[in-house]
Each structure stands twice: as structure tokens, then as C-alpha cells.
Design a protein around this motif. Structure first.
Motif, PDB file in Angstrom:
ATOM      1  N   THR A  56      -2.716   6.500   4.062  1.00 23.59           N
ATOM      2  CA  THR A  56      -2.558   5.207   3.408  1.00 23.59           C
ATOM      3  C   THR A  56      -3.914   4.507   3.344  1.00 23.59           C
ATOM      4  OG1 THR A  56      -1.262   3.170   3.357  1.00 23.59           O
ATOM      5  CG2 THR A  56      -1.980   3.937   5.516  1.00 23.59           C
ATOM      6  N   THR A  57      -3.940   3.341   2.780  1.00 26.01           N
ATOM      7  CA  THR A  57      -5.177   2.554   2.692  1.00 26.01           C
ATOM      8  C   THR A  57      -5.218   1.563   3.843  1.00 26.01           C
ATOM      9  OG1 THR A  57      -4.159   0.868   1.310  1.00 26.01           O
ATOM     10  CG2 THR A  57      -5.146   2.752   0.185  1.00 26.01           C
ATOM     11  N   THR A  58      -6.377   0.936   4.029  1.00 27.03           N
ATOM     12  CA  THR A  58      -6.512  -0.058   5.101  1.00 27.03           C
ATOM     13  C   THR A  58      -6.174  -1.463   4.632  1.00 27.03           C
ATOM     14  OG1 THR A  58      -8.838  -0.337   4.581  1.00 27.03           O
ATOM     15  CG2 THR A  58      -8.292   1.260   6.293  1.00 27.03           C
ATOM     16  N   VAL A 101      -5.674  -1.771  -2.393  1.00 30.09           N
ATOM     17  CA  VAL A 101      -6.243  -0.539  -2.950  1.00 30.09           C
ATOM     18  C   VAL A 101      -7.601  -0.817  -3.587  1.00 30.09           C
ATOM     19  CG1 VAL A 101      -5.885   1.308  -4.629  1.00 30.09           C
ATOM     20  CG2 VAL A 101      -3.953   0.432  -3.314  1.00 30.09           C
ATOM     21  N   THR A 102      -8.581   0.041  -3.259  1.00 33.31           N
ATOM     22  CA  THR A 102      -9.942  -0.094  -3.783  1.00 33.31           C
ATOM     23  C   THR A 102     -10.278   1.105  -4.675  1.00 33.31           C
ATOM     24  OG1 THR A 102     -10.953   1.112  -1.964  1.00 33.31           O
ATOM     25  CG2 THR A 102     -10.645  -1.271  -1.652  1.00 33.31           C
ATOM     26  N   GLU A 134     -12.573   3.255  -3.993  1.00 30.99           N
ATOM     27  CA  GLU A 134     -12.744   4.394  -3.089  1.00 30.99           C
ATOM     28  C   GLU A 134     -11.397   5.042  -2.780  1.00 30.99           C
ATOM     29  OE1 GLU A 134     -14.760   2.721   0.245  1.00 30.99           O
ATOM     30  OE2 GLU A 134     -16.746   3.067  -0.635  1.00 30.99           O
ATOM     31  N   ASP A 135     -10.358   4.217  -2.626  1.00 33.04           N
ATOM     32  CA  ASP A 135      -9.014   4.752  -2.393  1.00 33.04           C
ATOM     33  C   ASP A 135      -8.551   5.577  -3.588  1.00 33.04           C
ATOM     34  OD1 ASP A 135      -8.837   3.406   0.080  1.00 33.04           O
ATOM     35  OD2 ASP A 135      -8.063   1.603  -0.905  1.00 33.04           O
ATOM     36  N   GLU A 187       0.833  -1.191   0.000  1.00 28.33           N
ATOM     37  CA  GLU A 187       0.000   0.000   0.000  1.00 28.33           C
ATOM     38  C   GLU A 187       0.877   1.252   0.000  1.00 28.33           C
ATOM     39  OE1 GLU A 187      -0.498  -2.419   2.456  1.00 28.33           O
ATOM     40  OE2 GLU A 187      -1.987  -3.407   1.211  1.00 28.33           O
TER      41      GLU A 187
END
Length: 101
Positions: free
Chosen positions: A45-47, A50-51, A53-54, A30
Motif C-alpha cells: 500500500t502507500t504511506t 497516492v503520489t 512514485e506510487d 489508499e
């Protein structure tokens, strides 16, 4: 950006200056964007993977950062122009106040 759905509870103001900088860290899978303000750092950062929404958030962030940069450039050049003009006028003895002309 879209309208907020929840009320804002607090605001953290981080001002730019000689210690402010941005960094991009290629940690793991990420991506991480760091906003460093001396003793305070904000990591974005992302959780997880990567989506969509990200991706949309990253695009919004880029658009707002570009607008912010444009406003800073506009203010900088306006201030530089006006300051330079005032210095030039006072050196030649011209009126610096528009009402005095």
C-alpha cells in the motif's frame, strides 16, 4: 526496474501453490494489494495519498507480474507438451531419447 542502490541484506522466498492468492482490498482511500501465502501475507500500500512514485511503482509491479505470468505460462506449456509427447511415444514404442533415434 532501476538498479539497486543499497545492497540486499535478506531475501524472503514465498512460493506459489494451492494456498497462494492475490487480493485487492479497497480499504479507505489508499488501495491495498495483498499477496496471501497461507500463514504469511504481504500487504502492499502507500504511506498516504497516492503520489507519482506510487503510480510508477504500481506500473513496475504490473510489468514484472505480467512477465512472471508469461514465464510461468511458457514453462507450463513446455512441460505439458514434453510430458504429453513422452507419454505418447512410450505408448507407441517410439524412442523417447533423441540420441536413440
Amino acid at each position: 526496474m532501476t538498479r539497486r542502490r543499497t545492497p540486499r541484506r535478506s531475501v524472503i522466498r514465498l512460493t506459489t501453490g494451492h494456498t497462494a492468492r492475490t487480493l485487492r482490498h479497497p480499504y479507505g482511500r489508499e488501495p491495498v494489494l495483498a499477496l496471501d501465502f497461507g500463514a504469511t501475507s504481504v500487504l502492499i500500500t502507500t504511506t498516504g495519498p497516492v503520489t507519482g512514485e506510487d503510480l510508477e511503482f504500481a506500473r513496475q509491479l504490473a510489468r514484472e507480474a505480467a512477465r512472471f505470468a508469461w514465464l510461468i505460462e511458457r514453462a507450463f506449456y513446455a512441460t505439458t507438451y514434453l510430458t504429453g509427447r513422452a507419454v505418447q511415444q512410450s505408448a507407441t514404442g517410439e524412442a523417447t531419447d533423441q540420441t536413440a533415434a
